[in-house]
Write an enzyme that holds these catalytic residues in place. Structure first.
Site, PDB file in Angstrom:
ATOM      1  N   ASP A 329      -3.664   4.405   1.514  1.00  8.14           N
ATOM      2  CA  ASP A 329      -4.452   3.038   1.185  1.00  8.14           C
ATOM      3  C   ASP A 329      -5.968   3.283   0.792  1.00  8.14           C
ATOM      4  O   ASP A 329      -6.563   3.997   1.275  1.00  8.14           O
ATOM      5  CB  ASP A 329      -4.232   1.873   2.234  1.00  8.14           C
ATOM      6  CG  ASP A 329      -2.780   1.294   2.201  1.00  8.14           C
ATOM      7  OD1 ASP A 329      -2.487   0.462   1.729  1.00  8.14           O
ATOM      8  OD2 ASP A 329      -2.003   2.305   2.961  1.00  8.14           O
ATOM      9  N   LYS A 330      -6.468   2.322  -0.260  1.00  5.23           N
ATOM     10  CA  LYS A 330      -7.662   2.415  -0.256  1.00  5.23           C
ATOM     11  C   LYS A 330      -8.631   1.492   0.658  1.00  5.23           C
ATOM     12  O   LYS A 330      -9.462   1.856   1.042  1.00  5.23           O
ATOM     13  CB  LYS A 330      -8.216   1.840  -1.958  1.00  5.23           C
ATOM     14  CG  LYS A 330      -9.658   1.973  -2.036  1.00  5.23           C
ATOM     15  CD  LYS A 330     -10.067   1.424  -3.539  1.00  5.23           C
ATOM     16  CE  LYS A 330     -11.513   1.384  -3.789  1.00  5.23           C
ATOM     17  NZ  LYS A 330     -11.843   0.655  -5.217  1.00  5.23           N
TER      18      LYS A 330
END
Length: 690
Positions: A329-330
């Site tokens: 995930d960012k």
């Protein structure tokens, strides 16, 4: 992207916000055959004196189970390269115990194999298995090969898949002269004819060690037979291995010094690569090994590919020189193992302070001998904070604490629909990655480039450069405007500047970026189709397994192709309720998969036709893309789920049943298998789309 997709549970759920800040969403990758990363990280931080990025809220202590097949227990399992080289998969020619035939390999967690078998089978069956093995060897020693070949011993039905896998592995390690076969969950043991044949050619210790090496399947490992001066005899051994294991193994004779300091010849065996290295020296398989450095990447508010671009630019290597097991995930703090080629550990340490300014930290730097592969992980551990808890508007009179408890119990018991999460598709972007993937599959190269350079509605250097390129097709001017770390965009623009913004130029532009990045977009499209197929399947058939559904075969044979492991449910099997919905898989589209033979299969064909892919072979030759496809379980389960509620004052747990909703946060901790998405699990828990 997840809007209107199905749920598997029927509780009302609740509302809340996730990813308010990166420290509210912490992801730690669980490695294969290594200590868990969170242990590695703590050890690394203790050595360097660094502190992890601050996380909110108290954490519950986690304990790791130490059972058959457990990894990371009792101080952590040694990595394959740290094990006793005489143990299965090591180079036996280098073993210090070569002249100690009675010594058994060291076992996981300090347990004896007999203890593991007792635990898995129960002591009576374990004792019967040992007796069967002894009797079989006695028959062989007496030369009664016919009687030995007819012998079989049933372990009975073993319903749990993990227990079957543990049994396969444990029996092969303790009794390498036996093979295990599974038919309809029943496990049967019999003599290994290949073992018996090799025993006629070399000593039994060499045969036993060879089959343990074969079973371990450790990449880059080798096995050496005892020195053998008889060229004709060596030829027979070569022929046997090539005839029986030629697809998996390759052999080579090389000169060694025997115990009398005299030159002699030995046979070395190793696992076959896709192709031989171009250069080979006289004394070994490869003249020069690649340099690999492994590390743990901690990143915050960065995409994995963006982080790699930063690292590559700073180290002066290509993004394709980095390997990893999955995209993280960012909007999170994530920890994941990586390996980089052509960079020394010392060089990687030098850039640590610069990378911290980019939201990255590099831990646990050490030399490695090979790259990582996508999917080569057990799963991920998540520590998540859900803030601003409220009830759904249609459920406003209910008790929030009861709703949370009900949701957790439901998902822990029934699992969740195994959708691909929104980050797979570029959440919130004007153009999502699956749209680019579809254009590539249709070989619309110019369209794919223009989708790739579609800007977001923000005024920053990256989006201004994209906007300028779309307006002018001036690749050189856009190159000047782009920041250095935008490696993908720059690679593509350099090719477009050289070859032009036409079909040929755009094709060469896509070829100019790493293969892993090119295929990422195609996989995003395939993931979108899978999500839609799962919703359709659940909508028309629900949780009932019907004729034409696909289920995985339980046969634990790695030589069987993937499609041969997929079984089509028959009408009698449907009537007998032989399979559960937890066993049903759906295909990820590709050229080597089979489709369900019911309405779901018809849906796939109609859906691909809608995107003009009815004739697609899922091979994009101009871009060197090959998409064979795979299968994915419709439902998945969550493991090690725990949670607690916290009030507005940090560390204050909520005990009463009358909560002030606006000040409540939920702390959730759980593990998911690889390729599962925490946002999808949360969607099932909360009944919210993110």
């Amino acid at each position: 992207m997840l809007h209107s997709l199905s749920y598997v549970t029927d509780h009302p759920g609740f509302c809340g916000t996730i990813k308010n800040s990166p420290c509210d969403f912490v992801v730690t990758e669980i490695e294969v055959s290594e200590p868990l990363l969170r242990d590695t990280r703590v050890e690394s931080l203790q050595k360097t004196g660094e502190a992890p990025l601050e996380q909110n809220g108290p954490k519950k202590p986690r304990t790791e189970s130490c059972g058959p097949g457990a990894e990371g227990c009792c101080g952590g399992a040694a990595s394959p390269l740290e094990r006793d080289p005489g143990h299965a998969g090591g180079d036996s020619s280098a073993s210090p115990d070569k002249n100690q035939p009675g010594r058994e390999p060291e076992l996981k967690c300090g347990l004896e194999e007999g203890g593991i078998l007792d635990a898995l089978l129960g002591k009576p069956v374990s004792e019967q298995l040992h007796k069967f093995a002894r009797d079989l060897k006695d028959e062989w020693d007496l030369g009664n090969n016919a009687n030995a070949c007819a012998r079989e011993f049933s372990l009975g039905p073993v319903l749990d898949k993990k227990n079957r896998a543990d049994l396969h592995s444990t029996i092969r390690q303790e009794f390498p002269f036996l093979v295990t076969v599974t038919t309809d969950n029943e496990m049967t043991v019999k003599g290994n004819a290949d073992y018996r044949e090799l025993c006629q050619l070399v000593t039994e210790k060499e045969t036993s060690d060879f089959f343990k090496f074969l079973d371990a399947k450790l990449e880059n490992s080798t096995f050496s037979f005892e020195p053998d001066g008889d060229k004709e005899h060596r030829k027979i051994v070569h022929h046997f291995i090539n005839r029986r294991f030629g697809k998996l193994l390759e052999t080579k004779s090389f000169t060694v010094t025997d115990v009398s300091d005299q030159p002699n010849t030995s046979i070395m065996v190793r696992f076959r690569e896709k192709r031989w290295p171009r250069k080979r020296s006289a004394g070994g398989f490869q003249e020069k090994q690649d340099l690999y450095t492994a590390f743990t990447l901690q990143k915050e508010n960065l995409e994995t590919l963006e982080a790699i671009s930063f690292l590559a630019a700073e180290l002066g290597v290509l993004p394709s020189d980095f390997s990893y097991t999955g995209i993280k995930d960012k909007k999170a703090i994530t920890y994941q193992p990586m390996v980089v080629k052509k960079v020394t550990p010392e060089r990687l340490k030098e850039i640590g302070s610069k990378m911290e300014k980019k939201g990255m930290r590099i831990h646990n730097i050490h030399s490695a001998c090979q790259h990582l592969r996508l999917g080569q992980l057990k799963g991920n551990h998540f520590d998540i904070v859900v803030r601003d808890l409220t009830l759904h508007s249609h459920d406003s009179s209910a008790d929030l604490k009861e709703r949370i408890s009900e949701a957790m119990e439901n998902v822990e018991t029934k699992g969740f629909v195994n959708y691909y999460g929104p980050q797979r598709f570029g959440q919130g972007q004007n153009v999502q990655t699956d749209q680019i993937g579809l254009a590539l599959l249709n070989e619309k190269m110019v369209k794919a480039v223009k989708l790739f350079f579609t800007p977001e509605d923000t005024d920053d250097p990256v989006n201004n450069a994209k906007r300028y390129f779309l307006q002018t097709e001036d690749a050189k001017g856009a190159l000047v405007m782009l920041p250095e770390f935008k490696v993908r965009e720059k690679m593509l623009l350099r090719a477009l500047h050289r070859y032009g913004v036409n079909h040929e130029g755009c094709t060469k532009g896509w070829l100019n970026i790493p293969h892993s990045m090119r295929i990422f977009y195609v996989h995003a499209y395939c993931s979108k189709i899978w999500n839609e197929a799962a919703s359709y399947r659940l909508k028309i058939y629900g949780s009932k397994v019907v004729e034409g559904d696909l289920v995985f075969s339980e046969e634990n044979d790695e030589n069987v192709s993937l499609s041969d492991k997929v079984h089509v449910v028959t009408a009698p099997e449907e009537s007998a309720n032989k399979y559960s919905i937890n066993q049903v898989v759906l295909p990820m589209v590709g050229h080597s998969i089979k489709y369900p033979s019911n309405k779901v299969g018809q849906w796939y064909h109609e859906r691909l036709s809608k995107d003009e892919l009815q004739m697609c072979k899922f091979r994009v030759s101009p871009l060197q893309l090959n998409i064979p496809g795979c299968y994915r379980l419709i439902l998945k389960n969550v493991q090690n789920l725990s949670y607690f509620l916290e009030g507005s004052e940090k560390g204050t747990a909520i005990e009463d049943n009358h909560l002030n909703e606006s000040k409540i946060s939920l702390h959730i901790s759980f593990d998911l298998d690889s390729s599962c998405y925490a946002t999808v699990c949360l969607r099932e828990i909360m009944k919210c789309d993110f």
